[in-house]
Design a protein around this motif. Structure first.
Motif, PDB file in Angstrom:
ATOM      1  N   GLU A  22     -89.207   8.295 -52.968  1.00  0.00           N
ATOM      2  CA  GLU A  22     -87.956   8.986 -52.668  1.00  0.00           C
ATOM      3  C   GLU A  22     -87.220   8.199 -51.589  1.00  0.00           C
ATOM      4  O   GLU A  22     -87.699   8.085 -50.458  1.00  0.00           O
ATOM      5  N   PHE A  79     -91.747  16.158 -51.596  1.00  0.00           N
ATOM      6  CA  PHE A  79     -90.463  16.350 -50.937  1.00  0.00           C
ATOM      7  C   PHE A  79     -89.602  15.101 -51.066  1.00  0.00           C
ATOM      8  O   PHE A  79     -90.110  14.003 -51.277  1.00  0.00           O
ATOM      9  N   ARG A  80     -88.300  15.292 -50.908  1.00  0.00           N
ATOM     10  CA  ARG A  80     -87.355  14.173 -50.873  1.00  0.00           C
ATOM     11  C   ARG A  80     -86.330  14.446 -49.780  1.00  0.00           C
ATOM     12  O   ARG A  80     -86.084  15.614 -49.413  1.00  0.00           O
ATOM     13  N   VAL A 103     -82.897  15.243 -47.976  1.00  0.00           N
ATOM     14  CA  VAL A 103     -81.690  15.938 -48.409  1.00  0.00           C
ATOM     15  C   VAL A 103     -80.555  14.936 -48.580  1.00  0.00           C
ATOM     16  O   VAL A 103     -79.791  14.990 -49.547  1.00  0.00           O
ATOM     17  N   ASP A 104     -80.478  13.984 -47.651  1.00  0.00           N
ATOM     18  CA  ASP A 104     -79.431  12.958 -47.714  1.00  0.00           C
ATOM     19  C   ASP A 104     -80.079  11.575 -47.681  1.00  0.00           C
ATOM     20  O   ASP A 104     -81.031  11.345 -46.928  1.00  0.00           O
ATOM     21  N   GLU A 140     -84.232  15.514 -42.791  1.00  0.00           N
ATOM     22  CA  GLU A 140     -84.352  16.827 -43.412  1.00  0.00           C
ATOM     23  C   GLU A 140     -84.844  16.651 -44.854  1.00  0.00           C
ATOM     24  O   GLU A 140     -84.311  15.829 -45.606  1.00  0.00           O
ATOM     25  N   LEU A 141     -85.858  17.419 -45.212  1.00  0.00           N
ATOM     26  CA  LEU A 141     -86.465  17.294 -46.530  1.00  0.00           C
ATOM     27  C   LEU A 141     -86.215  18.543 -47.365  1.00  0.00           C
ATOM     28  O   LEU A 141     -86.090  19.652 -46.835  1.00  0.00           O
ATOM     29  N   VAL A 142     -86.199  18.339 -48.674  1.00  0.00           N
ATOM     30  CA  VAL A 142     -86.115  19.437 -49.624  1.00  0.00           C
ATOM     31  C   VAL A 142     -87.228  19.252 -50.646  1.00  0.00           C
ATOM     32  O   VAL A 142     -87.634  18.121 -50.937  1.00  0.00           O
ATOM     33  N   GLN A 143     -87.729  20.337 -51.175  1.00  0.00           N
ATOM     34  CA  GLN A 143     -88.857  20.268 -52.101  1.00  0.00           C
ATOM     35  C   GLN A 143     -88.420  19.733 -53.459  1.00  0.00           C
ATOM     36  O   GLN A 143     -87.363  20.102 -53.980  1.00  0.00           O
ATOM     37  N   ASN A 144     -89.245  18.873 -54.033  1.00  0.00           N
ATOM     38  CA  ASN A 144     -88.996  18.340 -55.371  1.00  0.00           C
ATOM     39  C   ASN A 144     -89.411  19.347 -56.435  1.00  0.00           C
ATOM     40  O   ASN A 144     -90.221  20.239 -56.175  1.00  0.00           O
TER      41      ASN A 144
END
Length: 417
Positions: A211, A291-292, A294-295, A313-317
């Motif tokens: 990612e 996770f990846r 956010v930006d 900042e991470l978001v779940q894949n």
């Protein structure tokens, strides 16, 4: 090195599998020298059987020097040993590389006008053909019909590679790399004559997703893809049509396998979900990033002068295994997941694995204890295959190929007609 016996005599070496290397008359015949070297150096007892046309490309002295055995294309040589029957009868594997359109046509129709075609008729062991020819010849209806006939009889006919052919021509028809033909042969020998996946289509994922954080950095993991590639080769050897979704693995594409290369978890999901509707089984051996960012920065993230770290900042894949387990693309499809686990204060490796099996809803879960970095990048593996019905199969330490065949054994038990 073998130890001497109490009498001072060394025990006789245990002979390796007996392999017949057939060589047909194509320009790629010279590449079979590399295949012969790999087979011989890995302990196989190799007998080379070229056609008369093959000897116009690579002479008998070369084959004799590399194999350590006399070489002939004649059924009339050493007639008292009945070579046209004995060579095939005594073989554990026959591989022909290159296999020309002419050779495959003869094999499909049972013609036997030289030593190699006689050997193919008398062989009762697994047979592997590695085609090499111009694209037009490979795509001709006669060749396609011959290949279909051979495959229906249990012959493993590898798909030719794409690339530079004779002269300036390019296209499909190039001989697969000798290293990959060797791996296919090794898988066939490990799996024996099993063809329990013939007529089946399987999808295997392998490697680790990445990612991107910026143009230079990424979030990833240590998965090498070796286990997934072993699964793909084992399934091919057992007769399956195989689609391999490869995430950032640096391994060569397995001969005869359709490979889809991806980088991110989103790309992995798209490839797996796209291939799943035509699959009898999906084996998720890849390690997707959970996770990846956010930006993703368009420029390299620079160090701060005050020494502080820039927050990410991470978001779940998306959970690909959960998705394909809950939304089966076809009735009776078998879904296999992998769990690389370590124990902690909340439970042991198997405790976490059983919880994951229940949570994901897959049919089988292959559990690897990766404490201390074990398994990643290694040639060997061991694991526990847990099933949704409560069965557990312990696979001791061995090659990743052995674990792959153990997994396919469990998959075939659960496949529906």
């Amino acid at each position: 090195m073998q130890a001497a016996s109490p009498t001072g005599e060394r025990p006789a070496a245990v002979p390796g599998p007996r392999v017949v290397l057939g060589v047909a008359g194509g320009i790629a015949a010279y590449k079979a020298c590399e295949l012969l070297r790999r087979l011989s150096e890995s302990g196989h007892d190799v007998t080379v059987v070229p056609t008369a046309a093959a000897l116009r490309f690579v002479g008998a002295p070369t084959w004799s020097a590399l194999s350590g055995k006399p070489v002939s294309d004649e059924v009339w040589s050493d007639v008292h040993e009945v070579p046209h029957v004995r060579i095939g009868q005594q073989a554990d594997l026959v591989v022909v590389a290159p296999a020309t359109a002419d050779l495959m046509a003869k094999a499909a129709h049972g013609l036997a006008d030289d030593l190699l075609t006689n050997t193919l008729l008398t062989a009762r062991c697994p047979v592997v053909l590695a085609p090499a020819m111009h694209t037009e010849m490979w795509e001709h209806p006669a060749t396609r019909a011959n290949v279909a006939t051979l495959r229906e009889r249990g012959v493993l006919v590898l798909e030719p590679a794409e690339g530079r052919l004779t002269g300036a021509d390019t296209g499909k028809g190039r001989l697969p790399e000798p290293s990959e033909i060797f791996e296919a042969c090794r898988e066939v020998l490990v799996g024996g004559a099993r063809r329990d996946l013939a007529g089946r289509h399987v999808v295997v994922s392998a490697g680790g997703t990445r990612e991107p954080l910026d143009p230079v950095r990424y979030l990833g993991n240590r998965s090498s893809g070796r286990q997934g590639y072993a699964l793909a080769r084992a399934a091919l050897a057992r007769g399956a049509e195989v689609t391999l979704v490869s995430a950032n693995a640096t391994l060569p594409d397995p001969a005869g396998v359709k490979v889809l290369h991806v980088e991110t978890t989103a790309e992995l999901r798209e490839a797996v979900v796209g291939a799943a509707p035509g699959a009898d089984a999906v084996v998720m051996a890849a390690a997707p990033a959970d996770f990846r960012p956010v930006d993703v920065s368009a420029a390299k993230i620079k160090k701060r002068e005050d020494g502080s770290a820039a927050p990410v900042e991470l978001v779940q894949n998306p959970d690909v295994l959960l998705e394909i387990s809950q939304d089966r693309a076809r009735p009776g499809q078998v879904v296999v997941g992998f769990a690389a686990e370590t124990g902690d204060e909340s439970g042991g490796v198997l405790d976490h694995a059983r919880a994951k099996l229940a949570r994901k809803g897959c049919d089988l879960l292959v559990v690897n204890d990766v404490s201390g970095g074990a398994v990643f990048g290694s040639e060997d593996n061991q694991g526990m295959i847990l099933s949704a019905d409560g069965e557990a199969v312990d696979v001791p330490l061995g090659s990743k190929s052995q674990l792959a065949h153990a997994i396919w054994d469990q998959v075939t038990i659960r496949m529906r007609d």
